[in-house]
Design an enzyme around this catalytic site. Sequence first.
Site, PDB file in Angstrom:
ATOM      1  N   GLU A   1       0.797  -1.226   0.000  1.00  0.00           N
ATOM      2  CA  GLU A   1       0.000   0.000   0.000  1.00  0.00           C
ATOM      3  C   GLU A   1       0.836   1.286   0.000  1.00  0.00           C
ATOM      4  O   GLU A   1       0.434   2.290  -0.580  1.00  0.00           O
ATOM      5  CB  GLU A   1      -0.927   0.015   1.229  1.00  0.00           C
ATOM      6  CG  GLU A   1      -2.076  -0.960   1.162  1.00  0.00           C
ATOM      7  CD  GLU A   1      -3.165  -0.514   0.212  1.00  0.00           C
ATOM      8  OE1 GLU A   1      -3.083   0.614  -0.324  1.00  0.00           O
ATOM      9  OE2 GLU A   1      -4.107  -1.295  -0.022  1.00  0.00           O
TER      10      GLU A   1
ATOM     11  N   SER B   1     -32.960 -30.366  48.085  1.00  0.00           N
ATOM     12  CA  SER B   1     -32.148 -31.036  49.108  1.00  0.00           C
ATOM     13  C   SER B   1     -30.690 -30.590  49.113  1.00  0.00           C
ATOM     14  O   SER B   1     -29.873 -31.198  49.813  1.00  0.00           O
ATOM     15  CB  SER B   1     -32.204 -32.553  48.885  1.00  0.00           C
ATOM     16  OG  SER B   1     -33.518 -33.047  49.046  1.00  0.00           O
TER      17      SER B   1
END
Length: 693
Positions: free
Chosen positions: A85, A345
């Site tokens: 680029e 329980s």
Amino acid sequence: MRLWHKFAIGSAAGILLAGAALFALDAADRAFPPPLDKADVVSPEVLDADGQLLRAFATPEGRWRLKTVVADVDPQFLRMLVAYEDQRFYDHGGIDLWALGRASLQFVRNGRIVSGASTLSMQVARLIEPRAERSFSAKLLQLARAVQIERRLSKEEILDLYLTHAPYGGNLEGVRAASLAYFGKEPRRLTVAEAALLVALPQLPERRRPDRNLKAAQEARKRVLDRVAVAEAVGDGEAERAEAVAIPPRRLQLPAFAAHLGEAALRKEPLVLKHRTTLKKQVQQGLESVARAAATKLGPKLSLAMVMADAQTGAIVGEVGSADYFDASRSGWIDMTRVNRSPGSTLKPFIYGLAFEQGLVSQETIIEDRPADFFGYRPRNFDMSYQGDVTVREALQLSLNVPAVKLLDAVGPSRLLVRFRRAEVRPALPPNETPGLAIGLGGVGLTLKDLVQLYTALANRGQPARLGDGVTGTPGKIEGEPLLEPIAVWNVADILSGVIPPAGAPQRGIAYKTGTSYGYRDAWSVGYDGRYVLGVWVGRPDNSAVPGLTGYGTAAPILFEAFAKSGIATTPLPRPPAGAVRIAQSELPISQRRFALNASGLLVASGREPAPQIVYPPEGAHIDLGAKGGDLSPLLLKLQGGRAPFRWLANGKPLPDLSRRRTQQWLPDGGGYSKLTVIDSAGRAASVGVFID
């Protein structure tokens, strides 16, 4: 002299004009700065304890834009990006004049654009200030913005902006989002083929999307790899090999773990961009995979929740709030780890722990499992049958209700809730009711998170840990008295580790307990090893009944599967503390061979009871109750043997009431020596002398 005079005047004028021009440029720069604040709008992220991405949220305009810096990206990708680029990126000041001249000359010669001259700085300018038109004035503004950006930011900061905002098709922006979407990984380590694709896509992101135009993506990647500068950057032969690698044809979903915790984090701190949690990504991923599979088997409208915590640090390492956050039929948006439900329980181990601690029973003590009436309260077993005489060990492993209520009646429901407060857990009682025996069978409201917090004490020698909320709350050990003494904790773990795993589940060396609430509304299973606690809840968010729902049959298989898929190796349960042994029934003292209540509700033992013996405090002990500070704390008194009721005397003065328990509290008048005496109903006595400090 005239010539020299004119030259001096001209030079001065030139300097003044140049200065004025620079001043004008600086003034314009200050008056019209680049909109760098727009670059700060990124996706909020939720991270695990190690900084790994758990999930991200889209920006207000619906973009996946993950903040990215140079350190987040493979260095090879950066070399390829600059080579393709902007080869002179580190040398120019925002505008590459050589590239600009070359592009202009090619345009004049060919009548069309042959090559671009945009630098990475110019591209950043376009990304943070996009313009629909591609006019000459827009290009000039882009050039000016590039210079402004270069004056304000370092080269690395400019790269950071490009890496965060580069377009990759659809609503993907930035290298991290693209790498996660196309390769399923962070961009820290990329192959040459992957890096080349990520370099190529931003030029024409919509046309080159691999999930929509695979051929265009391949051609664009080849164009990058064919660039001489790129080939030199990646090394000899690497570009040719990369061209043969297939491109992923579909877009993956970005990580989306811990939906409920992520939403909670965003609500609490909406301005924070990175929310660090205590979760472990591997654990979270494993629990969620188990939850999805279990939801399919459970059927419609049923949800589930899980919490896994480190019992030593209190950190929540995995949390699943529902079977599926987006499933409306299961009310998936409700975080069921924070909702009060009946725990069934699952509180029984703490009742037995108190009974062990107070010397009421041992593991091999016989206790009756027969119909019983506790002043109108008649507990029944889950299967409506009774086992008769069983050992305490069998009673807890089989989760028998009547023995648990008998023990709770002996230790006292209020004392149980006081112990829960040591773990900073306060169960919700029914309105206008005091603690009763129904607590032992789930007659309170408790969240899954609180239940796991209680169980951290069982995994950590009695010392509970504070879990926090996984985000902003601070986990850690809870200072103060332990929830249970280490020997009692070991007895509970020794029993629960012997419970048979559910069908098809391997023995993992964990202790676990199940529970089913009244009316088949909630199924629970909580298990722990020597380091971690995992709690599972299954039920309907609307609290309606689910026929056939049980803790052992529904929740326990999920518990064992989740432990296996969590990726955490099992830590052995703690070794027995000094004095912790499992004593055969024939070797138990007579007072512990059988536990029973007589018709008056008094605790009795079979056979001839031995004389009472004060086991705490021991003879001659110095006990710090805060006498020096003037604010004395009560002293807990314990005894073994004898026949209830008991009369306690302190320095010859009787305490106010007869006691049916083998424990009593005494508040001294002051410091110094005191003599404590206990007398049982048969007139037998025992005494100790202690020093109160």
